[in-house]
Design an enzyme around this catalytic site. Structure first.
Site, PDB file in Angstrom:
ATOM      1  N   HIS A  28      62.212  -2.599 -38.909  1.00 19.22           N
ATOM      2  CA  HIS A  28      62.232  -1.862 -40.169  1.00 19.22           C
ATOM      3  C   HIS A  28      61.786  -2.780 -41.306  1.00 19.22           C
ATOM      4  O   HIS A  28      62.010  -3.985 -41.253  1.00 19.22           O
ATOM      5  CB  HIS A  28      63.648  -1.325 -40.443  1.00 19.22           C
ATOM      6  CG  HIS A  28      63.691  -0.388 -41.605  1.00 19.22           C
ATOM      7  ND1 HIS A  28      63.786  -0.823 -42.908  1.00 19.22           N
ATOM      8  CD2 HIS A  28      63.591   0.955 -41.654  1.00 19.22           C
ATOM      9  CE1 HIS A  28      63.785   0.226 -43.705  1.00 19.22           C
ATOM     10  NE2 HIS A  28      63.663   1.323 -42.984  1.00 19.22           N
ATOM     11  N   GLU A  85      55.621   3.458 -42.400  1.00 12.93           N
ATOM     12  CA  GLU A  85      56.339   3.572 -43.679  1.00 12.93           C
ATOM     13  C   GLU A  85      55.777   2.571 -44.689  1.00 12.93           C
ATOM     14  O   GLU A  85      56.146   1.394 -44.642  1.00 12.93           O
ATOM     15  CB  GLU A  85      57.815   3.217 -43.497  1.00 12.93           C
ATOM     16  CG  GLU A  85      58.640   4.153 -42.680  1.00 12.93           C
ATOM     17  CD  GLU A  85      60.129   3.915 -42.955  1.00 12.93           C
ATOM     18  OE1 GLU A  85      60.792   4.829 -43.429  1.00 12.93           O
ATOM     19  OE2 GLU A  85      60.614   2.793 -42.690  1.00 12.93           O
TER      20      GLU A  85
END
Lengths: 225, 225, 225, 225
Positions: B96, B144
């Site tokens: 992430h 993302e």
């Protein structure tokens, strides 16, 4: 200053196969039984993913194995003191030799733990680092020479001066800090020796986690107190 | 290749105040209700300390927010894929943007997750990194753009080419990989746009975690599918 | 205990555009001229890649901006104290707020620097961390509140208590350690205030590196001594 | 796409005692002599602190051993591509197995190196990671199985498939990328075998740095080309 009674035996279950999931819960239950049967204070540090699950099922204190100094919020996958508290933890190890932190982060984490009512246990590797940690005002300092961790050679016998010296120097700098010792501790005799050197308890892992009978190993350990 | 049905909505609860302890459990229950009521696949990523506790209480898949590439054993405070599996997880986010990993560790973790039957979701930040991740053969890639995370400006509107380009390039390299998108997603319209661009689902956080009614927010999101 | 005369002005050139290559050499020459003209001790910390090149061309002490605690040998791309010594360095900053180190590594690096005859300057961020660093026995401690770095608001005016408190606590724990201060220092008046608070010098960066005339800025700084 | 002629021998001097200061300069001079005498392209990667100093004294290309993805400016002690360029470097190793980087940072560094005219050499550890790196579009990829580094067992003999497979997969994804191999290379025969497997050169360290006569070792290596 800590809410944990001493002398204390803190069991760090690390990330062993033998402490995952149901096996980790069984280790926590063994600690709980030993505390109930003997009155000696024990603490369990479950695997990080198991903290809330185990904390909801045992009456002894559960500590996080590690916390990170990230701010509450957008911190995906980090382990915060505030999250540990919400999970039911009563404290946390900080700066274990397998998970070192910066000096600034140790300082921040000790402060955040105190504000949350979490007991902070800062791990150190030698006398001068123990003295340094004392200035950061944690509840406890656990001196663990990394070269002895997991060896079965107890620090209290292999290097008694590091325990005695840490107790002296920490006490000279900050009387409020409790000193524990770790590394190689596996028997009641090791615990007795540690306490005679001035430690108020021990931090250990493989000696119990990998024992044929963790409960028997714990009972032997508490016999040293 | 993944065991998670698509299209899917993956809710990363990060380390928000609004997702700690009981509040995190409530978020997981809201996802579970939405899946039961609508049939749309949802996944919850609880705070790390809460993983086992929540996984034991909901029927939807729970993913770890992060796993570390340390070996099973003496890895105090690290979050291992094997530990996530034992805790009841069905998968894990990997890399992430708030918790980046080395390329070698991403490779190792994808392999270990596959061997454990855990769904791997590798997060990426642009088209060429998505293409790179495809060669590592994860189950899913979530593109993302970090600059849009938490803004409420959906990537599907702000930068549709990054979604379309990721889908194309990932597909050209490895047809087995499912592409999701994230960053700024908060409405059903955002989800619909993402799916029209070729994504098979979304990864989101604040849009649900910080909503007045997480369940209402989730219902709006699934309306886009 | 350090080989550097005090009071001292230490110029950290960081990784600014204005301190790369020939511009970094010019900054070092400016420090050298100011020391020759005024007799005040100055130290330059060149960009890492420029250390040996600059150390071979100036007579003032050159410090590494950072050193790593890796062992000599297979440590590709790491910056070792032994390598700094061989490059002609006279010391090193350790644990700058932009490059934090673990407590164990700070301890190791101070010890290795001492063995090599390198002056160690451990950077700290508040009074209790300064006190902690004192137990690690570096030659110097530079207290720099991170929130003031690069602001032009001098720590000696914005937070005099942090300087005074660090001097007091460091002195109580280890009389051999010299205390410097940094963050926001840019004028002779700032230097004078720092010295009146008990500091034996300053650590600074942008105030000189980004000045129209670095030499004029340095001359102003030394006027405070 | 790179400015470095192939086949090439890249000498990574790591942080060995045998490559510090004057000894590092002598290694660079030995490479320069071998290139002058044989016409074979060589590159030296000096210790980080010595980069500018050595780059000013030899005519062969000097590469940084490592660069960091921090922004130009307040990045104390970090090694930036822009600083390497200003120091006279012609390129950099990126993501060496002793200094891993995140996938996002590798991507950023390759892009910054290209913009600066620096040759980028991304190190990888297996075939799928080589394939992943190819999508990031570096000038070169050096496949080095970590378990063979420093062993003297050449990858070209111990694991020829990893070299052949990397060449094939990298080529399938990005024809512009040159593949090198490393780990255990120490003789001309090893170099010849590597080139027969499709590599365009080798990356090596101890085989030359620790040789009784580095120049003789280099001459033996180039005999394989």
């Amino acid at each position: 200053m800590s809410g944990v009674a001493t002398p204390v035996i803190i069991l760090n279950t690390k990330a062993y196969q033998e402490s995952m999931g149901e096996k980790g819960l069984a280790l926590a239950k063994a600690c709980e039984e030993v505390t109930k049967e003997t009155g000696v204070s024990t603490v369990i540090c479950p695997q990080q993913f198991d903290l809330a699950w185990i904390a909801h099922q045992v009456s002894i204190p559960c500590f996080a194995q590690h916390v990170d100094a990230k701010d509450v919020g957008s911190a995906t996958g980090w382990a915060l003191p505030e999250s540990a508290k919400a999970a039911g933890a009563a404290g946390s190890l900080i700066n274990h030799s397998e998970h070192r932190l910066t000096m600034a982060d140790i300082d921040t984490l000790v402060t955040r733990c105190r504000a949350l009512g979490l007991t902070s246990v800062v791990c150190t590797n030698n006398i001068q680092v123990s003295a340094a940690a004392a200035s950061l005002n944690p509840d406890m300092i656990a001196i663990e020479p990394p070269e002895l961790i997991g060896t079965g050679i107890p620090v209290s016998r292999a290097d008694p001066d590091i325990v005695r010296g840490s107790v002296e120097q920490v006490s000279a700098i900050n009387r409020n800090v409790v000193v524990l010792c770790g590394a190689g501790i596996s028997t009641g005799e090791d615990v007795r020796a540690a306490i005679e050197l001035g430690a108020k308890g021990v931090l250990l892992a493989s000696g119990v986690v990998k024992a044929d009978s963790p409960k028997a190993a714990l009972l032997d350990l508490v016999s040293g107190i």
